[in-house]
Design an enzyme around this catalytic site. Structure first.
Site, PDB file in Angstrom:
ATOM      1  N   HIS A   1      74.509  54.721  68.805  1.00 38.82           N
ATOM      2  CA  HIS A   1      75.321  54.398  69.797  1.00 38.82           C
ATOM      3  C   HIS A   1      74.152  53.380  70.796  1.00 38.82           C
ATOM      4  O   HIS A   1      73.572  53.888  71.519  1.00 38.82           O
ATOM      5  CB  HIS A   1      75.862  55.312  70.764  1.00 38.82           C
TER       6      HIS A   1
ATOM      7  N   HIS B   1      73.704  49.519  73.284  1.00 39.03           N
ATOM      8  CA  HIS B   1      74.410  48.289  74.047  1.00 39.03           C
ATOM      9  C   HIS B   1      72.946  47.359  73.861  1.00 39.03           C
ATOM     10  O   HIS B   1      72.240  47.522  74.355  1.00 39.03           O
ATOM     11  CB  HIS B   1      74.584  48.694  75.452  1.00 39.03           C
TER      12      HIS B   1
ATOM     13  N   LYS C   1      85.815  50.799  68.424  1.00 39.47           N
ATOM     14  CA  LYS C   1      85.577  51.721  69.893  1.00 39.47           C
ATOM     15  C   LYS C   1      86.763  51.528  70.689  1.00 39.47           C
ATOM     16  O   LYS C   1      87.313  50.492  71.101  1.00 39.47           O
ATOM     17  CB  LYS C   1      84.337  50.990  70.335  1.00 39.47           C
TER      18      LYS C   1
ATOM     19  N   HIS D   1      85.216  56.392  73.902  1.00 44.53           N
ATOM     20  CA  HIS D   1      84.462  56.670  75.325  1.00 44.53           C
ATOM     21  C   HIS D   1      85.578  57.730  75.835  1.00 44.53           C
ATOM     22  O   HIS D   1      86.685  57.218  76.249  1.00 44.53           O
ATOM     23  CB  HIS D   1      84.748  55.540  76.077  1.00 44.53           C
TER      24      HIS D   1
ATOM     25  N   HIS E   1      78.692  60.029  73.758  1.00 49.11           N
ATOM     26  CA  HIS E   1      77.967  60.206  74.703  1.00 49.11           C
ATOM     27  C   HIS E   1      78.389  61.593  75.536  1.00 49.11           C
ATOM     28  O   HIS E   1      78.929  61.502  76.696  1.00 49.11           O
ATOM     29  CB  HIS E   1      77.602  59.229  75.723  1.00 49.11           C
TER      30      HIS E   1
ATOM     31  N   ASP F   1      72.736  55.509  73.773  1.00 50.21           N
ATOM     32  CA  ASP F   1      73.442  54.624  74.686  1.00 50.21           C
ATOM     33  C   ASP F   1      72.622  53.785  75.663  1.00 50.21           C
ATOM     34  O   ASP F   1      73.072  53.856  76.972  1.00 50.21           O
ATOM     35  CB  ASP F   1      74.362  55.815  75.786  1.00 50.21           C
TER      36      ASP F   1
HETATM   37  O1  DOR Z   1      76.746  54.041  81.601  1.00 51.55           O
HETATM   38  C1  DOR Z   1      77.371  53.474  80.658  1.00 51.55           C
HETATM   39  N1  DOR Z   1      77.005  52.185  80.517  1.00 51.55           N
HETATM   40  N2  DOR Z   1      78.300  53.885  80.104  1.00 51.55           N
HETATM   41  C2  DOR Z   1      79.180  53.222  79.466  1.00 51.55           C
HETATM   42  O2  DOR Z   1      80.231  53.622  78.833  1.00 51.55           O
HETATM   43  C3  DOR Z   1      78.863  51.748  79.194  1.00 51.55           C
HETATM   44  C4  DOR Z   1      77.396  51.459  79.458  1.00 51.55           C
HETATM   45  C5  DOR Z   1      77.235  49.981  79.434  1.00 51.55           C
HETATM   46  O3  DOR Z   1      77.772  49.098  78.823  1.00 51.55           O
HETATM   47  O4  DOR Z   1      76.465  49.425  80.397  1.00 51.55           O
HETATM   48 ZN    ZN Z   2      77.670  53.302  75.655  1.00 49.56          ZN
END
Ligand code: DOR
Ligand code: ZN
Length: 345
Positions: A14, A16, A97, A134, A172, A245
């Site tokens: 997971h 970003h 997702k 989520h 998460h 995450d």
């Molecule tokens: O804390 C988070 N940041 N939770 C999420 O679900 C998305 C993520 C983000 O993309 O910044």
């Molecule tokens: Zn995330």
């Protein structure tokens, strides 16, 4: 006492990565430690089609690292059954997702009604394409600390009952309720665990001054929940695997009157997990958690190259300069006790 650990290269299930200059900046941290990662689709223009996912894949791949991005699609109510079939055939897409609309960063185009997605879930079940969730309700009448628990009660139970063969990743997880739900569900239901949810409670966010760099969604919960997450991570149960995450935001956007949610942990991700497992006498469980259980759940081969981790103190930098701003890494200025050392083929 173990001072050195050699394990197969891990996967981050997971992650970003963002896009453009920020992607270039953060990608090098992930590729140093991980062979593959499940890439979140919540870009400014969300990755809602296979064509967009392919373009994003090429942007990531264009950096030329020995790293495999495992792409995902962003579920909207415009996603068609044909696109699900196309996604499966593409071999590029590893999951879809679900963001409840408005629940977190770039989720405005998410799902307003989970029930309206049942036809899509049916098609995903048929095509054996995992659903990544989520799991929080976005209801301002629901207390932010209860949003995961209520999501389980209102939606997740129903999804899993109606689609027993659908593979579901509860992303998460942040509550004991989620841990219990995953343990009690079928083998088709698994969960990712972040370093922050295994290490910290809401006191680390709110007590003795507000700590914006520990703010993420789902929000950190009380200690009872943190302990349950930690136990799940080190339990050796294959339903729980590594998903950092890591979610970079500029420091100026986190230290603000309305700060963004997200913790940037990619700089030291595997070291953080090693620290957590070591502190809890579970270093022998780190390999499966980080390189086997996730791969098995996603039906991927195991990585063959190795990484070495060495027990040695390391102070996490206070800040990472990025353009004319900076990014503050998770646990900035704090000492961790494991360090990534090298890779061998
Ligand atoms: O804390 C988070 N940041 N939770 C999420 O679900 C998305 C993520 C983000 O993309 O910044
Ligand atoms: Zn995330």
């Amino acid at each position: 006492m173990t001072n050195e650990l050699i394990i197969n290269k891990p996967d981050d299930m997971h992650l970003h990565l963002r896009e453009g200059e920020l992607l270039s900046f953060v990608l090098k941290d992930t590729v140093r430690q991980f062979a593959r990662a499940i890439i979140m689709p919540n870009l400014k223009v969300p990755v809602t089609t296979v064509d967009l996912a392919r373009r994003y894949f090429e942007e990531i791949n264009g950096h030329g690292y020995d790293f495999q991005p495992l792409m995902t699609l962003y579920l909207t109510d415009r996603l068609s059954k044909e696109e699900i079939r196309k996604a499966k055939e593409s071999k590029l897409i590893h999951g879809v997702k679900l963001y409840p609309a408005g629940v977190t960063t770039n989720s405005q185009e998410g799902i307003a009604s989970v029930d309206s997605c049942f036809k899509i879930f049916e098609e995903m079940e048929k095509n054996n394409l995992p659903l990544l969730i989520h799991g929080e309700v976005n209801d301002h009448l629901v207390d932010i600390f209860d949003r995961e628990k209520i999501f389980i009660e209102k939606y997740l139970i129903k999804i899993c009952q109606n689609f027993p063969s659908l593979r579901v990743v509860f992303e998460h997880i942040s509550t004991k309720d989620a841990v219990d739900f995953v343990i009690e569900s079928s083998k088709n239901v698994a969960a990712t665990i972040t370093p922050q949810h295994a290490m910290l409670s809401r006191n680390d966010l709110l007590s003795g001054g507000i700590k914006p760099h520990n703010y993420c969604l789902p929000i950190l919960k009380r200690e009872k929940h943190q302990k349950a997450i930690l136990q799940a991570a080190i339990s050796g149960n294959p339903k729980f695997f590594l998903g950092s995450d890591s979610a970079p935001h500029l420091t100026s956007q986190k230290q603000s009157a309305c700060g963004c949610a997200g913790v940037y942990s990619a700089r030291t991700a595997i070291e953080l997990y090693a620290d957590i497992f070591d502190k809890n006498n579970a270093l022998d469980k780190l390999a499966n958690f980080s390189n086997k259980f996730g791969a098995d759940f996603y039906s991927l081969p195991h990585n063959e190259s190795k990484i070495k981790l060495i027990k040695s103190n390391y102070v996490i930098p206070n800040e990472l300069l990025f353009k004319d701003d900076k990014i503050t890494p998770f646990l900035a200025g704090q000492t961790i006790h494991w360090q990534f050392s090298e890779i061998s083929q």
